[in-house]
Design an enzyme around this catalytic site. Sequence first.
Site, PDB file in Angstrom:
ATOM      1  N   ASN A  15       0.828  -1.207   0.000  1.00  0.00           N
ATOM      2  CA  ASN A  15       0.000   0.000   0.000  1.00  0.00           C
ATOM      3  C   ASN A  15       0.863   1.258   0.000  1.00  0.00           C
ATOM      4  O   ASN A  15       0.581   2.229  -0.712  1.00  0.00           O
ATOM      5  CB  ASN A  15      -0.908   0.017   1.233  1.00  0.00           C
ATOM      6  N   ARG A  39     -11.672  -3.936 -13.828  1.00  0.00           N
ATOM      7  CA  ARG A  39     -10.548  -4.822 -13.523  1.00  0.00           C
ATOM      8  C   ARG A  39     -11.054  -6.249 -13.633  1.00  0.00           C
ATOM      9  O   ARG A  39     -12.153  -6.564 -13.175  1.00  0.00           O
ATOM     10  CB  ARG A  39     -10.009  -4.606 -12.098  1.00  0.00           C
ATOM     11  N   ARG A  72      -6.046   2.087 -12.887  1.00  0.00           N
ATOM     12  CA  ARG A  72      -4.651   2.230 -12.455  1.00  0.00           C
ATOM     13  C   ARG A  72      -4.037   0.886 -12.057  1.00  0.00           C
ATOM     14  O   ARG A  72      -4.600   0.121 -11.281  1.00  0.00           O
ATOM     15  CB  ARG A  72      -4.561   3.197 -11.276  1.00  0.00           C
ATOM     16  N   HIS A  80     -16.186   3.315 -14.155  1.00  0.00           N
ATOM     17  CA  HIS A  80     -15.963   2.537 -12.941  1.00  0.00           C
ATOM     18  C   HIS A  80     -17.194   1.723 -12.567  1.00  0.00           C
ATOM     19  O   HIS A  80     -17.166   0.942 -11.617  1.00  0.00           O
ATOM     20  CB  HIS A  80     -15.585   3.505 -11.803  1.00  0.00           C
ATOM     21  N   TYR A 122     -12.492  -9.658  -1.528  1.00  0.00           N
ATOM     22  CA  TYR A 122     -13.170  -8.388  -1.318  1.00  0.00           C
ATOM     23  C   TYR A 122     -14.641  -8.658  -1.004  1.00  0.00           C
ATOM     24  O   TYR A 122     -15.274  -9.524  -1.609  1.00  0.00           O
ATOM     25  CB  TYR A 122     -13.118  -7.506  -2.571  1.00  0.00           C
ATOM     26  N   ARG A 166     -14.194   2.433   5.136  1.00  0.00           N
ATOM     27  CA  ARG A 166     -12.996   1.604   5.288  1.00  0.00           C
ATOM     28  C   ARG A 166     -11.718   2.422   5.316  1.00  0.00           C
ATOM     29  O   ARG A 166     -10.844   2.202   6.141  1.00  0.00           O
ATOM     30  CB  ARG A 166     -12.913   0.600   4.130  1.00  0.00           C
ATOM     31  N   HIS A 202     -15.274  -3.656   0.584  1.00  0.00           N
ATOM     32  CA  HIS A 202     -15.306  -2.959  -0.701  1.00  0.00           C
ATOM     33  C   HIS A 202     -16.719  -2.562  -1.130  1.00  0.00           C
ATOM     34  O   HIS A 202     -16.890  -1.758  -2.039  1.00  0.00           O
ATOM     35  CB  HIS A 202     -14.659  -3.847  -1.779  1.00  0.00           C
TER      36      HIS A 202
END
Length: 724
Positions: free
Chosen positions: A63, A414, A444, A474, A507, A603, A631
């Site tokens: 991270n 993704r 990204r 997204h 997730y 979160r 998530h």
Amino acid sequence: MAKSKKNGETIENVESINFQDPKYYLNRELSWLEFNNRVLHEALDPRTPLLERLKFMAIFSSNLDEFFMVRVSGLKQQVEAKVSKLAFNGRTPQEQLEDISKSLRPQVIKQHQQFEKVLLPQLISHGIHLLSYIDLDSEQRTYLDKYFKEQIFPVITPLAVDPSHPFPYISNLSLNLAVLVKNPETEEEFFARVKVPKVLPRFLPLPPELRVQDRGEPSAWTGIPLEQAIAHNLESLFPGMNIQEYHSFRITRDADLGLEEDEADDLLLAIEQELRKRRVGGNPVRLEIQSNTPPGVRSRLLQDLDLSENDVYEVDGLLGLRDMMYFMSLPLEQYKDRPWQSVVPPRLQRLREPNAVNPQTLEVEEGRDIFTVIREKDVLVHHPYQSFTASVVKFITYAAYDPDVLAIKVTLYRTSGDSPIVNALIAAAENGKQVSVLVELKARFDEENNIYWARRLESVGVHVVYGLVGLKTHSKLVMVVRREKEHIKRYVHIGTGNYNPKTARLYTDFGLFSCREELGADLTDIFNYLTGYSRQKEYRQLLVAPVNMRDRFLSLINREIENAKNGGSGRIVAKMNALVDLQIISTLYIASRAGVKIDLIIRGICCLRPGIKDISDNINVISIVGRFLEHSRIFYFHNNGKEEIFIGSADWMPRNLDRRVEAITPILDADIAKDLQEVLGIMLADNRHAWELQSDGSYIQRRPGENCPEASSQQMLMAMAAKL
């Protein structure tokens, strides 16, 4: 000054408060560092299984790498460009960099002290011996020296640094050795760099017969870090020279894509070119070195990398702890979380297979298909508690082989490297379906993977589009168009997470299956917006960014305010990954002042400052960091008893509301709405993995009270799923 009454107390009117005042907001970057500190706590917590603690060490480091590559690099660019604009908490870019350094350094020290002084001894006590080269006996050294000559030496290229050899380019996130060598004939010293190759495993295991013995048996694992095997064989790389000293170092570079979409005639080619630049990286932004590195080597690295002392992070022990994830591959299940097998949702059990046709009779096998189930009633799935493969993958696969399906439309942000979803879409195209896929090339660090799948899909005739200029797509959407008798019916999936079977096991996310006409019509409009020239301004059910989502959310919050002012019971519960948007936050403050009770489950980043007297004292914020990455996004509004609840892809951030294509769906099925409210209630009661945000930006971990059992929301949701 105008006054009003609230619960018998006199307070200032909203009009008298300047909600632009920085004192009401927490800094985004520091809030993110607080989130990562909660990740680190999982590595420090003795209740976490041993190898899982190493995993959280690795996640903390990984991270941080991304934080420096994107956020810190962006702030440094602003400083270099002399940008003086303040963040909405009143800090300049330079002040934010200073704040980051002050906050982060103690965390890094804490991480490495914990690893060296606590985790390494515990690993040894459990038969996992990560040794230093000097701890090896002669047989072990002989084995590793032979391994070095055969497997490592051919891969390494030592690079001298002198007037005829300029300082070499150091690639992003690479681990290196700075080596000082001396010519024994001239006594002249030279500086060299040896890169630790990424193509080799970071940790070198010894064979069972050479492992440390535990009670007469080989230990579970014995080995050393790769860089130590290299360091103790440097004579092979610099024959005839005397090795004076060596020191490990690691650098981080700017890795954000600098893409001008308006000037890119071919977005796919433009991103491929930017990815080639990223592989070598942009400007350095961080230097990690061992704390015993001498001043001469340190200053040489800083000079050649064009960094300052503020960019240096000293480490006691191993660099690059993100590689600790390696140890999760060891077959030592007793030191990991108990395995979890996602369950098949009850309504999706006993379905026939998607391509269940008897080749001899061409008759469809017995059993219901997934479309029949969705026609009966909306279906909600909750991953990873419920199976992604048995729901989402099966839905798309059914569509690929069903002879009545005419078209499939999907947004891919993704997906996994061996994506069964993409394979199903390819099969659908080969089966003559009209397949349209929006592949977001600007996701990204997933750009390369998405480019690969885009080319694969195009090669079989799938209509692939790459989104809109200036906007990332997204949203998580699938629409299947099916002919049923004389009618056309649209089946949709609207989710909170990516169409990635691998991350769906890690997730927490929701997905809604429905064939409601208005949702189908809305998805048709969204896909036309993405693939054509549609500029739809109104949607029947969906909240769509950047079209109507911001206004709809503000309207929903304002409705709670009006209800509270009129004597009702205003109530909001919202769960998301991040809360950053100034307008949303200030409106929540107004809601709090009006008496609306607000619970937020955030979160990661939260710029809202709870607990400010007469501003946010009706707002509570918790963060849950546990085994699974939280998530999902859920939004609940009481609406004077006519409750409304939504799920979807967007957080309350400017980028989600203004610069991305996002979709939030209302939950129109009463039973599903109750299920989601139950999930929110379970999370709000968590006292195992929940942290409470304080008004100063710090977090306090909840603990079970006296006579109160420990309650982990994720454990409870696993137990509930197992009983289905």
